[in-house]
Design a protein around this motif. Sequence first.
Motif: not given
Length: 313
Positions: A126-128, A140-142, A189-193
């Motif tokens: 997803l990041v790439y 990366f948050k944006k 808090e974002d690791l779960e999803n």
Amino acid sequence: MRQAGRYLPEFREIRSKNPNFIDLCLNENLSSEITVQPLKRFNFDAAIIFSDILLLPYALGQPVNFKKDFGPELGEINISKLSKISENDYIKKLQPVYNSLKITKMKKELQDKDLIGFVGAPWTILVYMLHKKSPKDGNFKKHLSDKIFVNELLEIIIKFLKIHIDNQIKSGATIIQIFDSWAGLLNEEDLENYVYKPTNNLVNFIKSKKIPSICFPKDIKNYKKYVALVKPNVVSIDYNVNPIEIANTIDITVQGGLNPNLLLGNKEELKRNTLKYLDIFKDKPYIFNLGHGVLPNTDPSMVDYLVKLIKNY
Ligand code: CP3
């Protein structure tokens, strides 16, 4: 680990004649030859197929280029096209990888060794796909603001990663490693999803195929929690984590850890650090490996020295 071949002159020779990296990955005879190159030199216990995690976006129709001294560069994604891509077309594009696994499996170097297939973890893919290059700047948050779009894309990635895993296993992969190179970018808090849930989904899929999984969540802060929630068979640790803490808190097989930079230094220091890992894990199930990929300027004789050191331990 990634780029196992880049430090070998025999890899660089093939590479110099094949400037397009994706085409090289999709050349089944050459990719099979590259896969066994390290095994011809060193007594490794397993081979990892020569391929790349970015073949997934490529096969989904997103352009992927490897630019010299820059790294990967991806083109625009078209979500409506993406959601229409058929399983058959996708498999057809990746067929050379499956053929390469079959060819490799038959080689004498693989007689009594495992052949590792691999994918990028959903989060790292997803990041790439969204950032379109390595997210070294960390901003990366944006990309995550449009939650509906991001979650739709994540579901598509998971679906096609499973197809890629399934076909690698059918073609002879005996282990699947999941590389989550950018797991360290996320807050708790974002690791779960983005990490725990989707990676556990893949791990369960691999389990259902009766094949072991190895997960490499690079730079994650809480390995214990990761192992408890993702439940892989093996966790591969990076070189920033304290191996003593891992040995004391993780009860599954551990892989890796040694800083690849040590292969650039002197043998004494390499030996001291290697023995440290071997001693710490001596009463535990442990697979010796590095904490990230072999660096391109590594002298192959240092790898030879390291493998012999481990085999004699
Ligand atoms: O060890 C191996 O050689 C096995 C094959 C393998 C490759 N990539 C080949 C490769 C594996 C397991 C990977 C995984 C991979 N690819 C990851 C996850 C592991 C990690 O290192 O964190 C990632 C993030 C990628 C994406 C990717 N591919 C990057 C960031 C790069 C570096 C680009 C650069 O110029 O530095 C690649 C290129 C790549 N993949 C090379 C190889 C042998 C080098 C290509 C070359 O220039 O010859």
